[in-house]
Each structure stands twice: as structure tokens, then as C-alpha cells.
Design an enzyme around this catalytic site. Structure first.
Site, mmCIF file in Angstrom:
data_model
loop_
_atom_site.group_PDB
_atom_site.id
_atom_site.type_symbol
_atom_site.label_atom_id
_atom_site.label_comp_id
_atom_site.label_asym_id
_atom_site.label_seq_id
_atom_site.Cartn_x
_atom_site.Cartn_y
_atom_site.Cartn_z
ATOM 1 N N ALA A 62 0.860 -1.183 0.000
ATOM 2 C CA ALA A 62 0.000 0.000 0.000
ATOM 3 C C ALA A 62 0.898 1.235 0.000
ATOM 4 O O ALA A 62 2.071 1.151 0.376
ATOM 5 C CB ALA A 62 -0.859 -0.020 1.253
ATOM 6 N N GLY A 101 0.361 -5.159 0.644
ATOM 7 C CA GLY A 101 -0.763 -5.112 -0.294
ATOM 8 C C GLY A 101 -0.383 -5.642 -1.664
ATOM 9 O O GLY A 101 -1.239 -6.176 -2.390
ATOM 10 N N GLU A 104 -0.643 -9.235 -1.454
ATOM 11 C CA GLU A 104 -2.071 -9.556 -1.334
ATOM 12 C C GLU A 104 -2.764 -9.487 -2.700
ATOM 13 O O GLU A 104 -3.665 -10.267 -2.988
ATOM 14 C CB GLU A 104 -2.740 -8.610 -0.327
ATOM 15 C CG GLU A 104 -2.299 -8.912 1.115
ATOM 16 C CD GLU A 104 -2.802 -7.896 2.120
ATOM 17 O OE1 GLU A 104 -2.506 -6.698 1.945
ATOM 18 O OE2 GLU A 104 -3.504 -8.301 3.067
ATOM 19 N N GLU A 124 3.790 -5.827 7.117
ATOM 20 C CA GLU A 124 2.964 -4.808 7.783
ATOM 21 C C GLU A 124 3.274 -4.666 9.265
ATOM 22 O O GLU A 124 3.227 -3.574 9.828
ATOM 23 C CB GLU A 124 1.476 -5.140 7.601
ATOM 24 C CG GLU A 124 0.914 -4.840 6.226
ATOM 25 C CD GLU A 124 1.099 -5.969 5.220
ATOM 26 O OE1 GLU A 124 1.913 -6.886 5.485
ATOM 27 O OE2 GLU A 124 0.444 -5.942 4.172
HETATM 28 C C1 3H9 Z 1 0.377 -2.478 3.351
HETATM 29 O O1 3H9 Z 1 0.653 -2.896 2.265
HETATM 30 C C2 3H9 Z 1 -0.969 -2.630 3.983
HETATM 31 C C3 3H9 Z 1 -1.845 -3.584 3.269
HETATM 32 O O2 3H9 Z 1 -1.757 -4.864 3.846
HETATM 33 C C4 3H9 Z 1 -3.304 -3.247 3.415
HETATM 34 C C5 3H9 Z 1 -3.817 -2.059 2.824
HETATM 35 C C6 3H9 Z 1 -5.337 -1.980 2.902
HETATM 36 N N1 3H9 Z 1 4.636 3.529 0.271
HETATM 37 O O3 3H9 Z 1 13.255 1.708 0.879
HETATM 38 P P1 3H9 Z 1 13.731 2.460 -0.298
HETATM 39 C C7 3H9 Z 1 9.465 4.946 -0.792
HETATM 40 S S1 3H9 Z 1 1.508 -1.624 4.280
HETATM 41 C C8 3H9 Z 1 5.136 4.750 0.002
HETATM 42 O O4 3H9 Z 1 14.790 3.470 -0.104
HETATM 43 P P2 3H9 Z 1 14.859 0.059 -1.406
HETATM 44 C C9 3H9 Z 1 10.530 5.229 0.246
HETATM 45 O O5 3H9 Z 1 10.052 6.096 1.240
HETATM 46 C C10 3H9 Z 1 2.946 -1.575 3.245
HETATM 47 N N2 3H9 Z 1 6.453 4.981 -0.240
HETATM 48 O O6 3H9 Z 1 14.155 1.471 -1.491
HETATM 49 C C11 3H9 Z 1 11.630 5.862 -0.596
HETATM 50 O O7 3H9 Z 1 11.261 7.209 -0.835
HETATM 51 P P3 3H9 Z 1 12.380 8.328 -1.001
HETATM 52 C C12 3H9 Z 1 3.662 -2.866 3.201
HETATM 53 C C13 3H9 Z 1 7.263 3.937 -0.217
HETATM 54 O O8 3H9 Z 1 15.098 -0.355 -2.803
HETATM 55 C C14 3H9 Z 1 11.511 5.097 -1.926
HETATM 56 O O9 3H9 Z 1 10.196 4.526 -1.942
HETATM 57 N N3 3H9 Z 1 4.874 -2.727 2.459
HETATM 58 C C15 3H9 Z 1 6.800 2.647 0.059
HETATM 59 O O10 3H9 Z 1 15.993 0.111 -0.446
HETATM 60 C C16 3H9 Z 1 12.520 3.990 -2.071
HETATM 61 O O11 3H9 Z 1 12.440 3.151 -0.927
HETATM 62 C C17 3H9 Z 1 6.027 -2.350 3.042
HETATM 63 O O12 3H9 Z 1 6.095 -2.143 4.234
HETATM 64 C C18 3H9 Z 1 5.421 2.446 0.303
HETATM 65 N N4 3H9 Z 1 4.904 1.227 0.544
HETATM 66 O O13 3H9 Z 1 13.779 -0.915 -0.756
HETATM 67 C C19 3H9 Z 1 7.226 -2.213 2.135
HETATM 68 N N5 3H9 Z 1 7.860 1.775 0.030
HETATM 69 O O14 3H9 Z 1 13.188 7.910 -2.178
HETATM 70 C C20 3H9 Z 1 7.968 -0.950 2.427
HETATM 71 C C21 3H9 Z 1 8.935 2.533 -0.271
HETATM 72 O O15 3H9 Z 1 11.612 9.576 -1.200
HETATM 73 N N6 3H9 Z 1 9.075 -0.742 1.540
HETATM 74 N N7 3H9 Z 1 8.585 3.831 -0.413
HETATM 75 O O16 3H9 Z 1 13.189 8.312 0.270
HETATM 76 C C22 3H9 Z 1 10.255 -1.400 1.634
HETATM 77 O O17 3H9 Z 1 10.435 -2.290 2.447
HETATM 78 C C23 3H9 Z 1 11.365 -0.975 0.729
HETATM 79 O O18 3H9 Z 1 11.066 0.315 0.262
HETATM 80 C C24 3H9 Z 1 11.593 -1.892 -0.510
HETATM 81 C C25 3H9 Z 1 12.617 -1.214 -1.462
HETATM 82 C C26 3H9 Z 1 12.132 -3.242 -0.030
HETATM 83 C C27 3H9 Z 1 10.317 -2.094 -1.264
#
Ligand code: 3H9
Length: 699
Positions: A62, A101, A104, A124
């Protein structure tokens, strides 16, 4: 249809392509785009539908920035229903990380294929949430209750091959062209008349878990996740997956997701997620600042710290030369590194051949002449400014032009060290936390003359060795240790005022700190603080200040290493035990000092220990030592085990309300004196304006 989501027919397969950089998060436009595309595909000539992503990853979840704001239709569950109810098979084609998400979405599809390097997961919980779009209902139906519980409560991803074994992925693609392979896979499914496999139709065998399983899981999670509620709610959702029909289970999941998304714990953990990424950015440095190449590193001093730092570099294949004063010290240090790796191998966390490969990257010398070719030197000798200056003068002569010369000091003046060389632009502070190969934080200290490319390189290399970096300017103790002074001071003052060590530590442990301040002092060694205090000339002349620490050290109670400090320690298990002798000593000292002891509430313990952190943090902001209040939070969460679910001291202060914090500090000022409790000017100003630290920064 939106631009970020496109839908095209490729032969008889409809292809939904998502392109929402950087991580294809499920922002409203993406949800709407997928819904429109799936709806359109029901009416066209397609025989199957593939969902794939552009860029570095499949949907990573998400859009976290949308949480805490009014929801925008369509919600993710609505999109997932459309996918699941499609009359044509929908196939997810996964690369990168399908998370939250995003995973999902794929679970609502009828089939999932992935390239071998892909990972899937439901992280999450790391944001204080639970999977809110069916993850808690679908994963146990496919992978079983126990595997689902582990996956969702840990939040750790699994690789595609393991996911296939768990049933979460149907096909691991061998080729490198994911889309072409996914189209071929979809074609085969159509050809073979494969059914519309809907995970919701699977029934979980109630006998797959023993009676009492969920009660035990709740208790285990409560122990693992102190101060967090998400783990408990995840157990409830998985229990619902077993006990209730799919739609009812989804309702339960939705209800608990809504509870969590509005909780202060999740707000704090989301704050830390963004704070960590923000901290890596230096405000006055353009993103394209050039960096220097780091191919070889030297470390001066093979103590515990130097050895740990060497392991950080060897772990990412960077050769390291260790420099010591004599071969005896060198061999002892190299032996410790060897032992540390052996323990990791014994625990099954590192293959033996990897250990050898890493050890081969670490060599030793006693000759500064042997480090003329290194790109980065990290000095990690003990805290003595004169010694450090001497070493830097030698490094200046021994190292090639352009080499970065870093000091791992925790306190000393980086500018004074830089002045001992003829190249102050190449000097930077790199403050590791002990044990350096384990702790995540790296405080990067910017000297008055540190060059921009040196800073940019240091931040980059920090990330490469797996650290979270935060920038500090030069001051005594930098961000973290400077703030810590008041925290430790009050923990000891509280003893004189009437608390036992257990009362102080347990109040802070209940708050969520991994270890209370007095137990932490015992672990680090009470003699360390004692010596540091003796070397300082700026401390107030107050017999109450760190009184108990001083008394204990002078009795030979230096903490865990001598078997006794604020506590006694079991020699075999190192278990901490309260010590009536210490309690009597405290009473006697309080009497000597004329302090009337009283009962002190947990609330007061927390306020007295944490508010000095916040007050000093505000000063650090005022003086420009830290770039942002969220950087201070990062330092405390990753360097000092401040609970993530409280978001760091500055976020916590914003949550409590700066006016409340300010008023309490003033009350303590009246009670305990001006010299320790003078509110910072910034705190006073923001309290008067009714603002938070976060609001002040975004002004
Ligand atoms: C969810 O999904 C809830 C659902 O179950 C239900 C919904 C109803 N959103 O980490 P990075 C940004 S909860 C917005 O440096 P990497 C991050 O801030 C979500 N922004 O890259 C950064 O911005 P900036 C569950 C996001 O390659 C840029 O992207 N998912 C999101 O080292 C690059 O990120 C998670 O918790 C996001 N979801 O790692 C996954 N994700 O460049 C969270 C990233 O401006 N994300 N950004 O600083 C991660 O774990 C890592 O970002 C990922 C990439 C492994 C994907």
C-alpha cells in the site's frame, strides 16, 4: 484509464502493467487503474490476464503516505474482489519484492509466477499494522496456520523458491524475460483448461493446530513484541481464518486493521520508516554529489570495536587491513574476529566456506607504510584526543591523496583531529555502535571542513555495509551520547530519591526500552562512565551527580564484567538479580546527602529519564547539530534501542504534546534545580505556539 496503469492485449492475453516508481506502491491511481483494467478485460477477447510491473519491483505494498488520511475509493479489498471474481484466469508475474498489499494483490490472483530472485512477504507488522487486504486469511489457507503465523508476525520475506515450496507461488520462471515467460505460462494455463484457482475456496483443517495453540501464540508474541499490539491482532486474524468462513474472516481482519492503522504505535513506526530514509539525505548536498571509490579499507586498532568494523566491510567483500602497534595485539584482535565468525557459523547463520572467504579479506600489519593504497581509513583506538591526533598526523603522511580518513570517536572533537593533518577536508567522523558488526546505527560526523564528496561517500558506504546513517555536526558526544547524559543522570538521581534499581529499569522496560538504563550501565561497564566523568571539567560540582555509579565503581563493582554493579549477576547464566547490599548503600548515601526518600511513581520515572533526552534533543536542533528531529529519532531507535513503537524521543514528545513536556520540565526545574532542568529555548517557543517538532520543521 490512468497512465500509471496500462492495459493491452498481447495476442489472447490481457496485460495489466503498473508503472508507479519507485516501488509501484498501491496509490489510489494504481488501485483505480487495476480495477478499470480488470473490468475492461472481462468484456474483451482476452482469455487470461497477466498483472506485471515496470521498474525494479512488483508492487511493494500500500502507499504508506496515504495512511492516516481520509480513505480514497476504490479500497484495496474492492480491487482484490474484482481480480478474484474475474471469469478469466488472472496471473501475477512477480519480480523484485511483492510486499504487503502487493503480495495480497497476487494472492487474489488465480495463479502466481515469479523469477527466482523475487521475494514475497507481509511486512505490515514492522509498521505496527496487519495485512489488511486478505493476507491473514489467504496465507494460512495455502501455507498452513503455523507458517502463516511465522511469516506475518515476523514480517520477514521469503524467496521465490521457498515460497513455491510453501504453495504461495505456483511457478518459478527459469528465463530472464519475466513478461514473455508469464505470457507463455498464461497461454499454457488457458490451453490446459486450468481452473480458476481461488484461495478463498480452500478450507483449513482444524486439526492442523493443537488445542491451546492460539493462546500460546498470543503469550509468545506478547513476550517478543513488548509494547506492540499488532502481533496480538495478527494472531486473532489467523484464528478467525480457521474458525470463520472467508467473508467473515475478512470482516474481522478489516476491523482489526482499522484499529491498528489509527493506533499511535503504527503512526510511530511509519514515522520511523520515513525518518530512516530521510536521514540518509544531507540537506545542503545535491543528490548527484560525486563520490569517491572505496575498494580497500584500513582500520587502526583491532579492539572489539575495530574488529567489528572490519567484519562489516569483509561481509560486503571489501578487503580490510588491520593496523596494530605490535604483532601480539594484532594476533589477539584477529583471533577475536575469527571467534566471532565461528560463533555465527556454529549458529548455522553463515556457511563455513563463507567464513573463510571473509577471513581471507582481513589482513594485518604493524606498518603504516602498508596502507598507502587504501581508500578509507577508520581509526578505532581508545578515547584519547592526543593519541588520535598523533595517529592522524601519521596517517596524513602514510595515506595516498584523496583517501578518506575517518575517526570512530564517540565524543572527541573531530575538527581538532582534522587539524592534526594537512587535509582537513578528507576527515570525517564515523561513529559505530558496539558491537559494530551487529548494531544498525552509524552516526556520520561532519567536521567544519569535511568535503561534500567525503560526506556523500561516507553515507553511501554506510548504506553498503547495511547501516542506517544519521548526520551530526561536531559537539561533545554528538547526537546520541550528548543526549544520553541527562538520561543516565536522572536514572541515578531517582535512586537517591527513593527508587530501587529494579523500579527504575522496569518502568523504562515497560515503556519499551530493550534494557533499563542501570542494567545498561552494568552491561557497558560502570567504570567507562566513571573514567569519562573524571576527564571532564565542565560537570557541575554536585555530590548527588552520578553518586551511586561512583560509589559502586570505587567498591570494585564495575558491572557485569566484575559480576556486580547496580545488580548481582549469576556467574553461570549472567542473569541479573537484585542486591540488598546495593539497596542499603543507596539508603545510606541518601541519608549522608540529607535526601528524604519517598515513593516515586512509574510515570515520574519515565518523565525524569526521558524528558532530559527531549530537552537536549531540542537544543541539538536549535544549534543545528542534527539536521532534523526525525534524525534524532533514528539515532535513538537504531543506536539506543528506543522503542520503534514510540517513534523515538522527539516523535514521542510530539505525541505527548510539547506544552505538556515543557510544563513538566518547569515543574522539575522548581523541584530539582535550574542546572539540570532549564527548558531549551526551542521547546519553550514551540510549547507557546502549540506546535510540534515535526510542524516546526515543515514551516
Ligand atoms: C500495506 O501494504 C498494507 C496492506 O496490507 C493493506 C492495505 C489496505 N509507500 O526503501 P527504499 C518509498 S503496508 C510509500 O529506499 P529500497 C521510500 O520512502 C505496506 N512509499 O528502497 C523511498 O522514498 P524516497 C507494506 C514507499 O530499494 C523510496 O520509496 N509494504 C513505500 O531500499 C525507495 O524506498 C512495506 O512495508 C510504500 N509502501 O527498498 C514495504 N515503500 O526515495 C515498504 C517505499 O523519497 N518498503 N517507499 O526516500 C520497503 O520495504 C522498501 O522500500 C523496498 C525497497 C524493499 C520495497
Amino acid at each position: 484509464m490512468t497512465n500509471v496503469v496500462t492495459y493491452t492485449l498481447q495476442g489472447t492475453i490481457g496485460v495489466i502493467k503498473i508503472n508507479n516508481p519507485p516501488v509501484n506502491a498501491l496509490a489510489q491511481v494504481v488501485r483505480q487503474g487495476i480495477l478499470d483494467a480488470v473490468t475492461a478485460a472481462q468484456k474483451d477477447a482476452s482469455e487470461a490476464i497477466v498483472i506485471a510491473c515496470e521498474g525494479r519491483t512488483f508492487i511493494a505494498g500500500a502507499d504508506i503516505t496515504e495512511f492516516g488520511k481520509p480513505p480514497k475509493a476504490p479500497g484495496l479489498p474492492e480491487v482484490l474482489s474484482a481480480i478474484e471474481n474475474s471469469t478469466k484466469p488472472v496471473i501475477a508475474a512477480i519480480h523484485g519484492t511483492a510486499l504487503g498489499g502487493g503480495f495480497e494483490v497476487s494472492l487474489a490472483c488465480h495463479y502466481r509466477c515469479a523469477i527466482a530472485s523475487a521475494q514475497v512477504g507481509l511486512p505490515e507488522v514492522k509498521l505496527g499494522l496487519l495485512p489488511g487486504a486478505g493476507g491473514t486469511q489467504r496465507v494460512p489457507r495455502v501455507a498452513g496456520v503455523k507458517a502463516a503465523l511465522e511469516m506475518i508476525t515476523s514480517g520477514n520475506p521469503v524467496d521465490a523458491i521457498s515460497a513455491k515450496k510453501m504453495g504461495l507461488i505456483d511457478e518459478v520462471i527459469a528465463g530472464s524475460d519475466l513478461l514473455a515467460c508469464a505470457l507463455a505460462y498464461a497461454g499454457d494455463l488457458v490451453e490446459s483448461g486450468a481452473p480458476l484457482k481461488r484461495i478463498r475456496d480452500i478450507t483449513i483443517d482444524p486439526a492442523s493446530v493443537e488445542p491451546g495453540f492460539f493462546d500460546k501464540a498470543r503469550k509468545d508474541q506478547a513476550k517478543r513484541a513488548r509494547g506492540q499490539i499488532a502481533q496480538d491482532r495478527i494472531v486473532s486474524c489467523i484464528e478467525a481464518a480457521l474458525a470463520l468462513p472467508m467473508d467473515k474472516g475478512l470482516e474481522r481482519e478489516r476491523e482489526l486493521f482499522k484499529e491498528l492503522v489509527t493506533s499511535p504505535e503504527s503512526a510511530a513506526m511509519r514515522h520511523i520508516f520515513f525518518a530512516e530514509r530521510q536521514a540518509a539525505k544531507i540537506k545542503d548536498l545535491p543528490a548527484d554529489t560525486p563520490t569517491r571509490s572505496i575498494k580497500k579499507v584500513a582500520i587502526i586498532g583491532v579492539g572489539t570495536m575495530g574488529g567489528g568494523i572490519a567484519m562489516c566491510f569483509a561481509n560486503v567483500d571489501i578487503p580490510v587491513v588491520m593496523v596494530e602497534v605490535n604483532s601480539e595485539a594484532l594476533n589477539r584482535g584477529l583471533g577475536i574476529i575469527n571467534k566471532n565468525y565461528s560463533i555465527t557459523v556454529q549458529k548455522g547463520k553463515l556457511p563455513a566456506e563463507q567464513m573463510q572467504k571473509r577471513l581471507d579479506l582481513i589482513t594485518g600489519t604493524t606498518d603504516y607504510g602498508a596502507i598507502g593504497d587504501v581508500d578509507l581509513v577508520i581509526e578505532a583506538v581508545f578515547e584519547n584526543l592526543e593519541l588520535k591526533k598523533e595517529i592522524f598526523a601519521r596517517l596524513d603522511k602514510a595515506c595516498k591523496p584523496g583517501a578518506i580518513l575517518a575517526t570512530n570517536t564517540s565524543y572527541q572533537d573531530v575538527d581538532a583531529i582534522a587539524a592534526a593533518t594537512g587535509r582537513p577536508q578528507d576527515i570525517v567522523g564515523i561513529h559505530f555502535f558496539s558491537p559494530a558488526n551487529v548494531m544498525t546505527l552509524l552516526e556520520v560526523v561532519r567536521g567544519a571542513k569535511t568535503a561534500n564528496d567525503v560526506l556523500a561517500t561516507t553515507m553511501l558506504i554506510g548504506k553498503k555495509i547495511g547501516k542506517v546513517c544519521a548526520l551530526s555536526r561536531v559537539c561533545y558526544g554528538f547526537i546520541g551520547n550528548r543526549m544520553l547524559g541527562g538520561y543516565g543522570r536522572e536514572a541515578q538521581m531517582l535512586l537517591l530519591d527513593g527508587c530501587t534499581p529494579e523500579q527504575v529499569d522496569s518502568a523504562l522496560e515497560k515503556f519499551g526500552m530493550a534494557m533499563g538504563p542501570l542494567a545498561m550501565g552494568d552491561l557497558a561497564g560502570l567504570d567507562v562512565g566513571y573514567k569519562a566523568r573524571q576527564a571532564r571539567t565542565d560537570l557541575p560540582d554536585d555530590p548527588k551527580l552520578f553518586r551511586m555509579g561512583t560509589v559502586l565503581v570505587e567498591m570494585g563493582r564495575h558491572g557485569q564484567k566484575t559480576g556486580a554493579g547496580f545488580y548481582k549477576y549469576d556467574p553461570a547464566t549472567r542473569a541479573r538479580m537484585s542486591d540488598p547490599e546495593v539497596e542499603s548503600l543507596i539508603k545510606a548515601e541518601a541519608k549522608n546527602l540529607g535526601i528524604e526518600q519517598r515513593r516515586i511513581s512509574e510515570q515520574e520515572i519515565i518523565e525524569r529519564c526521558l524528558y532530559p533526552l527531549i530537552n537536549e534533543g531540542a537544543r541539538i536542533l536549535e544549534e543545528g547539530i542534527a539536521q532534523r528531529s526525525s534524525d534524532i529519532d533514528v539515532v535513538y531507535v537504531y543506536g539506543y534501542a528506543f522503542p520503534t513503537a514510540k517513534g523515538g524521543p522527539m516523535h514521542y514528545a510530539d505525541h505527548v504534546g510539547l506544552k505538556n513536556v515543557y510544563d513538566k520540565i518547569n515543574e522539575f526545574r522548581g523541584r530539582y534545580g535550574e542546572q539540570y532542568w532549564k527548558p531549551s529555548a526551542l521547546l519553550e517557543k514551540l510549547a507557546a505556539q502549540g506546535k510540534t517538532f515535526a510542524e516546526w520543521e515543515s514551516d
